[in-house]
Design a protein around this motif. Structure first.
Motif, PDB file in Angstrom:
ATOM      1  N   ARG A 344       0.848  -1.208   0.000  1.00  0.00           N
ATOM      2  CA  ARG A 344       0.000   0.000   0.000  1.00  0.00           C
ATOM      3  C   ARG A 344       0.879   1.253   0.000  1.00  0.00           C
ATOM      4  O   ARG A 344       0.628   2.223  -0.708  1.00  0.00           O
ATOM      5  CB  ARG A 344      -0.947  -0.007   1.207  1.00  0.00           C
ATOM      6  CG  ARG A 344      -2.169  -0.909   1.007  1.00  0.00           C
ATOM      7  CD  ARG A 344      -3.186  -0.750   2.131  1.00  0.00           C
ATOM      8  NE  ARG A 344      -2.725  -1.359   3.377  1.00  0.00           N
ATOM      9  CZ  ARG A 344      -2.876  -2.650   3.692  1.00  0.00           C
ATOM     10  NH1 ARG A 344      -3.479  -3.474   2.862  1.00  0.00           N
ATOM     11  NH2 ARG A 344      -2.436  -3.137   4.830  1.00  0.00           N
ATOM     12  N   TYR A 345       1.954   1.192   0.785  1.00  0.00           N
ATOM     13  CA  TYR A 345       2.892   2.317   0.848  1.00  0.00           C
ATOM     14  C   TYR A 345       3.578   2.510  -0.504  1.00  0.00           C
ATOM     15  O   TYR A 345       3.679   3.632  -1.023  1.00  0.00           O
ATOM     16  CB  TYR A 345       3.927   2.039   1.950  1.00  0.00           C
ATOM     17  CG  TYR A 345       4.963   3.119   2.101  1.00  0.00           C
ATOM     18  CD1 TYR A 345       4.653   4.313   2.743  1.00  0.00           C
ATOM     19  CD2 TYR A 345       6.251   2.949   1.603  1.00  0.00           C
ATOM     20  CE1 TYR A 345       5.607   5.315   2.882  1.00  0.00           C
ATOM     21  CE2 TYR A 345       7.211   3.934   1.740  1.00  0.00           C
ATOM     22  CZ  TYR A 345       6.886   5.117   2.385  1.00  0.00           C
ATOM     23  OH  TYR A 345       7.828   6.100   2.525  1.00  0.00           O
ATOM     24  N   ALA A 347       2.526   1.602  -3.440  1.00  0.00           N
ATOM     25  CA  ALA A 347       1.567   2.083  -4.446  1.00  0.00           C
ATOM     26  C   ALA A 347       1.480   3.605  -4.400  1.00  0.00           C
ATOM     27  O   ALA A 347       1.559   4.280  -5.439  1.00  0.00           O
ATOM     28  CB  ALA A 347       0.198   1.461  -4.179  1.00  0.00           C
ATOM     29  N   ASP A 348       1.342   4.139  -3.199  1.00  0.00           N
ATOM     30  CA  ASP A 348       1.249   5.604  -3.065  1.00  0.00           C
ATOM     31  C   ASP A 348       2.536   6.272  -3.538  1.00  0.00           C
ATOM     32  O   ASP A 348       2.505   7.299  -4.220  1.00  0.00           O
ATOM     33  CB  ASP A 348       0.997   5.994  -1.603  1.00  0.00           C
ATOM     34  CG  ASP A 348      -0.422   5.609  -1.173  1.00  0.00           C
ATOM     35  OD1 ASP A 348      -1.247   5.341  -2.070  1.00  0.00           O
ATOM     36  OD2 ASP A 348      -0.684   5.554   0.046  1.00  0.00           O
ATOM     37  N   ALA A 349       3.667   5.664  -3.148  1.00  0.00           N
ATOM     38  CA  ALA A 349       4.958   6.273  -3.498  1.00  0.00           C
ATOM     39  C   ALA A 349       5.165   6.261  -5.014  1.00  0.00           C
ATOM     40  O   ALA A 349       5.679   7.236  -5.587  1.00  0.00           O
ATOM     41  CB  ALA A 349       6.089   5.516  -2.801  1.00  0.00           C
ATOM     42  N   ARG A 351       2.841   6.240  -7.316  1.00  0.00           N
ATOM     43  CA  ARG A 351       1.922   7.225  -7.940  1.00  0.00           C
ATOM     44  C   ARG A 351       2.457   8.632  -7.746  1.00  0.00           C
ATOM     45  O   ARG A 351       2.301   9.494  -8.616  1.00  0.00           O
ATOM     46  CB  ARG A 351       0.519   7.057  -7.361  1.00  0.00           C
ATOM     47  CG  ARG A 351      -0.100   5.745  -7.839  1.00  0.00           C
ATOM     48  CD  ARG A 351      -1.590   5.648  -7.581  1.00  0.00           C
ATOM     49  NE  ARG A 351      -2.066   4.358  -8.053  1.00  0.00           N
ATOM     50  CZ  ARG A 351      -2.479   3.361  -7.264  1.00  0.00           C
ATOM     51  NH1 ARG A 351      -2.517   3.516  -5.956  1.00  0.00           N
ATOM     52  NH2 ARG A 351      -2.872   2.223  -7.789  1.00  0.00           N
ATOM     53  N   ALA A 352       3.108   8.850  -6.599  1.00  0.00           N
ATOM     54  CA  ALA A 352       3.705  10.178  -6.374  1.00  0.00           C
ATOM     55  C   ALA A 352       4.855  10.414  -7.358  1.00  0.00           C
ATOM     56  O   ALA A 352       5.024  11.526  -7.875  1.00  0.00           O
ATOM     57  CB  ALA A 352       4.198  10.295  -4.928  1.00  0.00           C
ATOM     58  N   GLU A 355       3.777  11.747 -10.665  1.00  0.00           N
ATOM     59  CA  GLU A 355       3.479  13.189 -10.717  1.00  0.00           C
ATOM     60  C   GLU A 355       4.679  13.976 -11.236  1.00  0.00           C
ATOM     61  O   GLU A 355       4.527  14.948 -11.969  1.00  0.00           O
ATOM     62  CB  GLU A 355       3.151  13.724  -9.314  1.00  0.00           C
ATOM     63  CG  GLU A 355       2.083  12.963  -8.568  1.00  0.00           C
ATOM     64  CD  GLU A 355       0.705  13.514  -8.860  1.00  0.00           C
ATOM     65  OE1 GLU A 355       0.519  14.693  -8.589  1.00  0.00           O
ATOM     66  OE2 GLU A 355      -0.146  12.738  -9.359  1.00  0.00           O
ATOM     67  N   TRP A 370       4.605  -4.458  -8.925  1.00  0.00           N
ATOM     68  CA  TRP A 370       4.204  -3.242  -9.629  1.00  0.00           C
ATOM     69  C   TRP A 370       4.953  -3.074 -10.938  1.00  0.00           C
ATOM     70  O   TRP A 370       6.083  -3.530 -11.086  1.00  0.00           O
ATOM     71  CB  TRP A 370       4.427  -2.004  -8.730  1.00  0.00           C
ATOM     72  CG  TRP A 370       3.377  -1.963  -7.669  1.00  0.00           C
ATOM     73  CD1 TRP A 370       3.386  -2.664  -6.497  1.00  0.00           C
ATOM     74  CD2 TRP A 370       2.119  -1.283  -7.729  1.00  0.00           C
ATOM     75  NE1 TRP A 370       2.213  -2.458  -5.816  1.00  0.00           N
ATOM     76  CE2 TRP A 370       1.419  -1.603  -6.545  1.00  0.00           C
ATOM     77  CE3 TRP A 370       1.525  -0.420  -8.651  1.00  0.00           C
ATOM     78  CZ2 TRP A 370       0.145  -1.100  -6.273  1.00  0.00           C
ATOM     79  CZ3 TRP A 370       0.260   0.085  -8.386  1.00  0.00           C
ATOM     80  CH2 TRP A 370      -0.415  -0.254  -7.200  1.00  0.00           C
ATOM     81  N   ARG A 428      10.177  -0.683   5.459  1.00  0.00           N
ATOM     82  CA  ARG A 428       9.812   0.652   4.977  1.00  0.00           C
ATOM     83  C   ARG A 428      11.061   1.466   4.622  1.00  0.00           C
ATOM     84  O   ARG A 428      11.131   2.142   3.604  1.00  0.00           O
ATOM     85  CB  ARG A 428       9.015   1.358   6.089  1.00  0.00           C
ATOM     86  CG  ARG A 428       8.535   2.760   5.791  1.00  0.00           C
ATOM     87  CD  ARG A 428       7.475   2.780   4.733  1.00  0.00           C
ATOM     88  NE  ARG A 428       6.410   1.826   4.944  1.00  0.00           N
ATOM     89  CZ  ARG A 428       5.271   2.056   5.610  1.00  0.00           C
ATOM     90  NH1 ARG A 428       5.058   3.226   6.154  1.00  0.00           N
ATOM     91  NH2 ARG A 428       4.340   1.130   5.726  1.00  0.00           N
ATOM     92  N   ASP A 432      12.142   3.037   1.067  1.00  0.00           N
ATOM     93  CA  ASP A 432      12.459   4.462   0.880  1.00  0.00           C
ATOM     94  C   ASP A 432      13.820   4.642   0.216  1.00  0.00           C
ATOM     95  O   ASP A 432      13.978   5.497  -0.658  1.00  0.00           O
ATOM     96  CB  ASP A 432      12.434   5.190   2.228  1.00  0.00           C
ATOM     97  CG  ASP A 432      11.003   5.469   2.697  1.00  0.00           C
ATOM     98  OD1 ASP A 432      10.100   5.498   1.832  1.00  0.00           O
ATOM     99  OD2 ASP A 432      10.784   5.636   3.911  1.00  0.00           O
TER     100      ASP A 432
END
Ligand SMILES: Cc1ncc(COP(=O)(O)O)c(C=O)c1O
Length: 449
Positions: A344-345, A347-349, A351-352, A355, A370, A428, A432
């Protein structure tokens, strides 16, 4: 972390011997320039100069528990001290136990396992069994698929790795994939291909449903682009197969064993196949192992017939012992839960990242599985490198992977898709660390947009 000893001279010798004497998979031999790996621990491996790499691809999306998991290593050592090998006609504890555990962890009524040395052999046996069971010969497989490199499995494979093996096994019929980012039929949403049933029904109409033994799919397409099916797709394929007495084979060699944040990818859509094929994450590849797991219907049917399949190393004790230990570790260490949470983390990262990087056209996946689809233009969706790109055509992607590797991140890129599939026990902090390097490396791809 284990001590990293340097021995540059040995490293150079290892690379030189690899280039001179090892025939490398799927490669132009003169273009091969491998990293010589001196050791590994957890999510990292290192070369003979002591340079460490974080592995964002779990090697070939198989090293789910990372390198040198102490319990996995101990299980192999203990089994080696007891009995290293035993023939398939014998019963042996690791093989019996692993088969029972597979019946337990796989969904629905999947009940009995035939063990193989890897994914391709599992698919070969699945096809053979489906043909024998139905008395039909055709098999429907998808274009965006990879099912292995043996004669039958490579014919089932849709991607260009099949071409040198053609004409291959007779009776394979091809269907399109639910690739919504680039609908193969150019349909708007909801499209008959991407929704599954109408497309398959049409193919069956032309082929004759009663000539079709099996449909084989990667539950989530792996190397050919990391393509999770839209909701409803798999359910409708299951329904069509049931209606026509067709065996549904789900190839979860890559997507199984926690990769998608569930034990098996098909659980994301509550679909149970007649045959599930697995390998890779079954034991993180510490010893070669795969399995074909059949449901109760097939198991019962097989009871009074001679199964026409065999391998000298079917259910090898060292491989099965590591499989048993791996399932134990998955349970004790909450590996599937970690994949879901870190996923979940991630996925957000990702998508960021999209951007800020114009080269990222699409971000798709689930769990720790992914794909970043790279494009030259988001408007036209022109791929960053052409389909089946090699050599000079693949330069943008080669630049990106080299930039990442130089900065200590190992990435697996297939054509224009970066596969992000780190070991399932990644932390995590490690995510990162990798994402920061990925961010920098993507700037290299942006230059080509
Ligand atoms: C989905 C899928 N099926 C089958 C295979 C073949 O497995 P193996 O290389 O163990 O024969 C692979 C390998 O990458 C795969 O990704």
């Amino acid at each position: 972390m284990a001590t990293v000893e340097t021995n540059s001279e040995l490293g150079q010798q290892v690379v030189a011997d690899a280039k001179e004497y090892v025939l490398h998979s799927w490669s132009v031999q003169d273009a091969v320039n491998p990293v010589a790996v001196a050791g590994g621990e957890g999510r990292y491996f290192w070369d003979y100069d002591g340079k460490r790499y974080l592995d964002f691809a779990s090697q070939l999306i198989n090293l789910s528990l990372g390198h040198q998991h102490p319990k996995l290593v101990a299980a192999i050592q203990e089994q080696a001290a007891k009995v290293c090998t035993i023939g398939p006609p014998m019963a042996t504890e690791p093989r019996s136990t692993l088969a029972r555990l597979l019946a337990d962890v796989t969904p629905g009524d999947l009940a009995m396992s035939f063990f193989t040395n890897g994914g391709a052999e599992a698919n070969e046996n699945a096809i053979k069994l489906a043909r024998w069971y139905t008395g039909r010969h055709k098999v429907i497989a998808r274009y965006r698929s990879y099912h292995g490199a043996t004669a039958g499995a490579i014919t089932l494979t849709g991607d260009p790795r099949r071409w040198p093996a053609e004409p291959g096994m007779p009776g394979v019929v091809r269907m399109f994939d639910p690739y919504t980012y680039r609908c193969p039929a150019g349909h708007p949403d909801p499209c008959p291909v991407c929704t599954g049933a109408p497309h398959l029904e049409e193919i069956l109409q032309y082929e004759g449903a009663d000539t079709v033994a099996a449909v084989i799919l990667e539950t989530v397409t792996g190397t050919n682009g990391v393509i999770p099916p839209p909701d409803g797709h798999l359910q409708s394929i299951r329904e069509v197969c049931d209606r026509h007495g067709i065996v549904l084979i789900l190839d979860e060699v890559m997507a199984g064993f926690g990769r998608t944040g569930k034990w098996f990818a098909c659980e994301n859509w509550d679909v149970v196949p007649d045959i599930l094929t697995v390998a890779k994450g079954i034991n993180s590849g510490y010893v070669p192992l795969g399995a074909m797991v059949v449901n109760e219907k097939l198991r019962d049917w097989l009871r009074d017939k001679p199964f026409a399949g065999g391998l000298t190393y079917s259910g090898h004790p060292l491989a099965c012992a590591s499989g048993v230990a791996s399932i134990g570790i998955f349970r004790e260490e909450g590996i599937v839960e970690n994949a879901a949470e870190q996923g979940r983390y991630l996925a957000d990262a990702l998508r960021a990242l999209q951007e800020s990087h114009p080269s990222i056209g699409d971000v798709r996946g689930l769990g720790l599985f992914w794909g970043l689809e790279l494009v030259r233009s988001r408007e036209t969706r022109e791929p960053l490198v052409p389909f089946n790109a090699a050599g000079a055509d693949a330069k943008p992607v080669a630049h990106l992977t080299k930039a990442a590797l130089d900065a200590g991140l190992y990435l697996f890129v297939h054509w224009n898709v970066i596969m992000i599939a780190p070991p399932l026990n990644i932390t995590r902090e490690e995510l990162d660390e990798g994402l920061a390097i990925l961010d920098d490396a993507l700037a290299v791809a942006d230059e080509y947009t």
